[in-house]
Design an enzyme around this catalytic site. Sequence first.
Site, short mmCIF file in Angstrom:
data_model
loop_
_atom_site.label_atom_id
_atom_site.label_comp_id
_atom_site.label_asym_id
_atom_site.label_seq_id
_atom_site.Cartn_x
_atom_site.Cartn_y
_atom_site.Cartn_z
N ASP A 26 1.01 -1.28 0.06
CA ASP A 26 0.03 -0.17 0.16
C ASP A 26 0.87 1.11 0.09
O ASP A 26 1.83 1.32 0.64
CB ASP A 26 -0.92 -0.08 1.12
CG ASP A 26 -2.07 0.72 0.93
OD1 ASP A 26 -2.18 1.46 0.14
OD2 ASP A 26 -2.71 1.06 2.36
N ASN A 35 -10.93 -2.80 -6.06
CA ASN A 35 -10.28 -1.90 -6.98
C ASN A 35 -10.68 -1.40 -8.46
O ASN A 35 -10.12 -0.58 -9.19
CB ASN A 35 -8.59 -2.58 -7.11
CG ASN A 35 -7.73 -2.19 -5.85
OD1 ASN A 35 -6.73 -2.95 -5.70
ND2 ASN A 35 -8.35 -1.34 -5.01
#
Length: 264
Positions: free
Chosen positions: A38, A86
């Site tokens: 991330d 996503n």
Amino acid sequence: MIPNEDAFKQYFSDTDHALLMEQLRTDQIPRHIAIVMDGNGRWAKARGESRSFGHAAGVEALREVITAAVRLGVGALTVYAFSTENWNRPQEEVDLLMSLFATTLIKELPLLMRENVRLVYLGDMEALPIETKETFEQGLSETNNNTGMVLAVAVNYGSRAEILRAVRQISDLCCEGKLSSSEITADMFSRYLYTAEIGDPDLLIRTSGEKRLSNFLLWQCAYTEFYFDEVLWPDFNRWNLIQAILTFQHRERRFGGVKDGLSE
Ligand code: FPP
């Protein structure tokens, strides 16, 4: 155990990190490490660059971590590259990531072959653009006979969808009379998950200071040790990995049991 002492010493020799390496117990490396990579976007933004620049830098970090994990003798490395959620990102970024996966896989296949790494795919491949899907299929078949570390790449992966898929498959068997509900055990259920052959992670690392699972390996993380690093993914390197493993080695894993008279 460390598979190749010379390669290990060479890769991890650095006077600045000598103290770190002295503390590492090379006979207690976690068998399976999972990573939520991330912070690519924030890393790029801090440099006044586009998100795609951040993702490209993220690939470099992944390449280093794969090499480091092989040198350490890690059995399986699972990376969360694209979640079922996503798809909600701007189309331009989704397209970019899909094409980045394909180009990266093609470019890094020689590395996977040289390092004897076997690729495993976690998720639903059917929804991927054809080029990305075919590249993953090529990667899976070319590395299929490799016997070293397993690299499990989670793309279009969501843990809830994975669990529901397993439930549907098992309930179909029950409806067909091939299975009775009393035969459904945790071990049996695990065999219907994408991770059937690699099992549960011992250590899960998430970068960028976020402290969530984000629909990643919910079932598999029942007894996993979590390690959260403030570092943004493109800056994560072999020494951050060693630090995460050292922290893991200082944890006491009781798996719900007791030790020294103390209950969990
Ligand atoms: C999260 O950062 C990162 C991603 C969604 C993509 C990660 C993918 C790679 C590093 C490429 C991997 C390649 C292969 C072939 C597996 P973010 O965009 O959420 O960052 P932010 O939270 O700072 O916005």
